[in-house]
Design a protein around this motif. Structure first.
Motif, PDB file in Angstrom:
ATOM      1  N   ARG A  11       0.837  -1.213   0.000  1.00 35.56           N
ATOM      2  CA  ARG A  11       0.000   0.000   0.000  1.00 35.56           C
ATOM      3  C   ARG A  11       0.870   1.261   0.000  1.00 35.56           C
ATOM      4  O   ARG A  11       0.545   2.227  -0.652  1.00 35.56           O
ATOM      5  N   TYR A  12       1.962   1.227   0.762  1.00 34.26           N
ATOM      6  CA  TYR A  12       2.844   2.404   0.805  1.00 34.26           C
ATOM      7  C   TYR A  12       4.292   1.999   0.597  1.00 34.26           C
ATOM      8  O   TYR A  12       4.789   1.111   1.299  1.00 34.26           O
TER       9      TYR A  12
ATOM     10  N   TRP B  24       6.013   9.665   8.372  1.00 34.15           N
ATOM     11  CA  TRP B  24       6.479   9.755   9.760  1.00 34.15           C
ATOM     12  C   TRP B  24       7.224  11.055  10.045  1.00 34.15           C
ATOM     13  O   TRP B  24       7.214  11.533  11.185  1.00 34.15           O
TER      14      TRP B  24
ATOM     15  N   ALA C 267       4.300  13.211  10.702  1.00 36.60           N
ATOM     16  CA  ALA C 267       3.691  12.885  11.995  1.00 36.60           C
ATOM     17  C   ALA C 267       4.558  13.382  13.151  1.00 36.60           C
ATOM     18  O   ALA C 267       4.066  14.027  14.075  1.00 36.60           O
TER      19      ALA C 267
ATOM     20  N   PHE D 101       7.491  20.358   8.731  1.00 34.97           N
ATOM     21  CA  PHE D 101       6.128  19.836   8.548  1.00 34.97           C
ATOM     22  C   PHE D 101       5.575  20.278   7.191  1.00 34.97           C
ATOM     23  O   PHE D 101       5.012  19.481   6.438  1.00 34.97           O
TER      24      PHE D 101
ATOM     25  N   VAL E 299       4.346  17.913   4.117  1.00 34.21           N
ATOM     26  CA  VAL E 299       2.975  17.944   3.588  1.00 34.21           C
ATOM     27  C   VAL E 299       3.002  18.231   2.077  1.00 34.21           C
ATOM     28  O   VAL E 299       2.215  17.655   1.315  1.00 34.21           O
TER      29      VAL E 299
ATOM     30  N   TRP F 261       0.409  11.958  -3.314  1.00 32.80           N
ATOM     31  CA  TRP F 261      -0.939  11.391  -3.162  1.00 32.80           C
ATOM     32  C   TRP F 261      -2.069  12.227  -3.747  1.00 32.80           C
ATOM     33  O   TRP F 261      -3.194  11.738  -3.832  1.00 32.80           O
TER      34      TRP F 261
ATOM     35  N   TYR G 160      -8.693   5.319  -1.400  1.00 36.44           N
ATOM     36  CA  TYR G 160      -9.014   6.112  -0.200  1.00 36.44           C
ATOM     37  C   TYR G 160     -10.502   6.361  -0.167  1.00 36.44           C
ATOM     38  O   TYR G 160     -11.115   6.573  -1.210  1.00 36.44           O
TER      39      TYR G 160
ATOM     40  N   PHE H  11      -5.506  18.745   5.898  1.00 35.05           N
ATOM     41  CA  PHE H  11      -4.116  18.884   6.342  1.00 35.05           C
ATOM     42  C   PHE H  11      -3.342  19.786   5.378  1.00 35.05           C
ATOM     43  O   PHE H  11      -2.533  20.614   5.800  1.00 35.05           O
TER      44      PHE H  11
ATOM     45  N   PHE I 198      -6.356  15.309  13.597  1.00 33.06           N
ATOM     46  CA  PHE I 198      -5.283  14.384  13.963  1.00 33.06           C
ATOM     47  C   PHE I 198      -5.818  13.297  14.915  1.00 33.06           C
ATOM     48  O   PHE I 198      -5.532  12.117  14.751  1.00 33.06           O
TER      49      PHE I 198
ATOM     50  N   HIS J 217      -7.874  10.979  12.955  1.00 28.42           N
ATOM     51  CA  HIS J 217      -6.987  10.191  12.100  1.00 28.42           C
ATOM     52  C   HIS J 217      -6.338   9.045  12.892  1.00 28.42           C
ATOM     53  O   HIS J 217      -6.294   7.905  12.429  1.00 28.42           O
TER      54      HIS J 217
ATOM     55  N   GLU K  44      -9.742   0.838  12.014  1.00 23.88           N
ATOM     56  CA  GLU K  44      -9.496  -0.005  10.835  1.00 23.88           C
ATOM     57  C   GLU K  44      -8.286  -0.888  11.104  1.00 23.88           C
ATOM     58  O   GLU K  44      -7.146  -0.505  10.814  1.00 23.88           O
TER      59      GLU K  44
ATOM     60  N   PHE L  31      -8.155  -6.909   4.134  1.00 24.17           N
ATOM     61  CA  PHE L  31      -8.281  -5.495   4.531  1.00 24.17           C
ATOM     62  C   PHE L  31      -8.736  -4.661   3.329  1.00 24.17           C
ATOM     63  O   PHE L  31      -9.660  -3.845   3.426  1.00 24.17           O
TER      64      PHE L  31
ATOM     65  N   HIS M 192     -11.662  -1.037   1.240  1.00 28.58           N
ATOM     66  CA  HIS M 192     -11.459  -0.331  -0.038  1.00 28.58           C
ATOM     67  C   HIS M 192     -11.819  -1.261  -1.196  1.00 28.58           C
ATOM     68  O   HIS M 192     -10.955  -1.616  -2.014  1.00 28.58           O
TER      69      HIS M 192
HETATM   70  C1  HEM Z   1       1.137   9.333  15.379  1.00 31.24           C
HETATM   71  C2  HEM Z   1       0.562   9.943  14.371  1.00 31.24           C
HETATM   72  C3  HEM Z   1      -0.043   9.253  13.177  1.00 31.24           C
HETATM   73  C4  HEM Z   1      -0.501   7.979  13.022  1.00 31.24           C
HETATM   74  C5  HEM Z   1      -0.524   6.871  14.062  1.00 31.24           C
HETATM   75  C6  HEM Z   1      -0.972   7.847  11.653  1.00 31.24           C
HETATM   76  C7  HEM Z   1      -1.504   6.697  11.093  1.00 31.24           C
HETATM   77  C8  HEM Z   1      -1.818   6.537   9.757  1.00 31.24           C
HETATM   78  C9  HEM Z   1      -2.268   5.307   9.139  1.00 31.24           C
HETATM   79  C10 HEM Z   1      -2.472   4.001   9.874  1.00 31.24           C
HETATM   80  C11 HEM Z   1      -2.469   5.544   7.817  1.00 31.24           C
HETATM   81  C12 HEM Z   1      -2.883   4.521   6.747  1.00 31.24           C
HETATM   82  C13 HEM Z   1      -4.371   4.566   6.524  1.00 31.24           C
HETATM   83  C14 HEM Z   1      -4.755   3.807   5.275  1.00 31.24           C
HETATM   84  O1  HEM Z   1      -3.982   3.782   4.313  1.00 31.24           O
HETATM   85  O2  HEM Z   1      -5.873   3.271   5.229  1.00 31.24           O
HETATM   86  C15 HEM Z   1      -2.173   6.934   7.584  1.00 31.24           C
HETATM   87  C16 HEM Z   1      -2.308   7.579   6.380  1.00 31.24           C
HETATM   88  C17 HEM Z   1      -2.259   8.942   6.223  1.00 31.24           C
HETATM   89  N1  HEM Z   1      -1.760   9.844   7.156  1.00 31.24           N
HETATM   90 FE1  HEM Z   1      -1.264   9.440   9.072  1.00 31.24          FE
HETATM   91  N2  HEM Z   1      -0.812   9.054  11.031  1.00 31.24           N
HETATM   92  C18 HEM Z   1      -0.269   9.942  11.913  1.00 31.24           C
HETATM   93  C19 HEM Z   1       0.022  11.272  11.686  1.00 31.24           C
HETATM   94  C20 HEM Z   1      -0.305  11.952  10.529  1.00 31.24           C
HETATM   95  C21 HEM Z   1      -0.144  13.369  10.343  1.00 31.24           C
HETATM   96  C22 HEM Z   1       0.377  14.372  11.372  1.00 31.24           C
HETATM   97  C23 HEM Z   1      -0.582  13.661   9.103  1.00 31.24           C
HETATM   98  C24 HEM Z   1      -0.624  15.030   8.503  1.00 31.24           C
HETATM   99  C25 HEM Z   1      -0.018  15.398   7.459  1.00 31.24           C
HETATM  100  C26 HEM Z   1      -1.019  12.417   8.491  1.00 31.24           C
HETATM  101  C27 HEM Z   1      -1.535  12.292   7.226  1.00 31.24           C
HETATM  102  C28 HEM Z   1      -1.911  11.102   6.621  1.00 31.24           C
HETATM  103  C29 HEM Z   1      -2.527  11.015   5.321  1.00 31.24           C
HETATM  104  C30 HEM Z   1      -2.884  12.210   4.425  1.00 31.24           C
HETATM  105  C31 HEM Z   1      -2.733   9.663   5.067  1.00 31.24           C
HETATM  106  C32 HEM Z   1      -3.379   9.047   3.816  1.00 31.24           C
HETATM  107  C33 HEM Z   1      -4.884   9.214   3.897  1.00 31.24           C
HETATM  108  C34 HEM Z   1      -5.459   8.539   5.097  1.00 31.24           C
HETATM  109  O3  HEM Z   1      -5.268   7.346   5.258  1.00 31.24           O
HETATM  110  O4  HEM Z   1      -6.096   9.214   5.908  1.00 31.24           O
HETATM  111  N3  HEM Z   1      -0.829  11.396   9.383  1.00 31.24           N
HETATM  112  N4  HEM Z   1      -1.765   7.508   8.780  1.00 31.24           N
END
Ligand code: HEM
Length: 219
Positions: free
Chosen positions: A15-16, A25, A28, A70, A74, A81, A115, A126, A172, A175, A183, A199, A204
């Protein structure tokens, strides 16, 4: 088949890729630092966070620089993406079926692609939020260089910076809840890169169809 639909042994799919995970990361880690130090500057009740992170001076000095990190992460996320984040007709139906999603009745949801509409909204918020934070943050960073006639920019920036930050902190939280707890299997995708086909099929289905169509697997 694009790299992202690469099938792996044991019914798993990539996936990634590594650069996508690393960049995620960096975004994040920098976001968490900005959130913690920003909250410390925002309220005296939270000022202890700055002390715990090395002191007020260090936090104040690093906050804008980590803000730049950051923003760059982004922007790279946007480059990687954004093409997959355009809203389509399935997304409109997805919003209408949100109550099923909340009740975990995934079988009643329209077939989300790579997505779902919620993830797309999160991505764009974001991205928009990062632009607003940068614009208002630069004004606050160099506020003493602003001519007196432009002082209104300070007032606006204080409100925009804090308001946008609070909205993004809300995003956040949602998310993390969705990615880590709701999920199951999603978190592994940003660590190892892969998810199970089960999954993909559950969360999806549109993406799953593409994966199967592009492979030699029986449908
Ligand atoms: C500890 C902090 C974070 C965790 C645990 C986390 C976790 C995840 C996970 C599990 C996915 C995969 C979801 C999927 O593909 O179905 C993902 C995707 C993504 N993350 Fe994070 N994330 C974190 C912080 C952030 C931050 C700060 C941003 C801001 C830029 C961010 C933006 C995204 C985006 C845009 C995706 C792709 C779309 C989505 O799945 O929502 N993430 N993240």
């Amino acid at each position: 088949m694009s790299h992202q639909e690469q099938l792996l042994p044991h019914d798993r799919v990539l996936r990634y890729e590594f650069n996508e995970r690393m960049n995620h990361w960096v975004a994040a880690g920098s976001f968490i630092y900005l959130m913690l130090t920003g909250l410390a500057f925002w309220s005296p009740w939270l000022f202890w966070i700055a002390s715990a992170l090395g002191g007020a001076e260090l936090s104040r000095m690093l906050h804008p620089w980590i803000g730049l990190v950051f923003f760059v992460a982004v922007c790279y996320m946007f480059a990687l993406w954004s093409r997959q984040m355009n809203f389509d007709s399935v997304d409109a139906q997805w919003w209408k079926s949100l109550h099923y999603y909340i009740q975990n009745q995934d079988d009643k949801m329209p077939p989300a692609g790579r997505y779902n509409a919620g993830q797309k909204l999160l991505f764009w918020s974001f991205f928009g939020g990062a632009i607003l934070l940068l614009a208002s943050g630069v004004v606050l960073w160099f506020t003493e260089s602003l001519p007196w006639s432009l002082r209104w920019m300070r007032y606006i920036s204080v409100v925009v910076h804090a308001g946008t930050a609070l909205l993004l902190i809300g995003n956040f939280m949602i998310h993390i809840y969705m990615g880590v707890f709701a999920e199951r299997g999603a978190f592994g995708s940003v660590i190892r890169g892969d998810v199970s086909l089960a999954f993909a099929k559950r969360y999806h289905p549109g993406w799953y169809k593409e994966i199967v169509a592009n492979s030699n697997r029986p449908k």
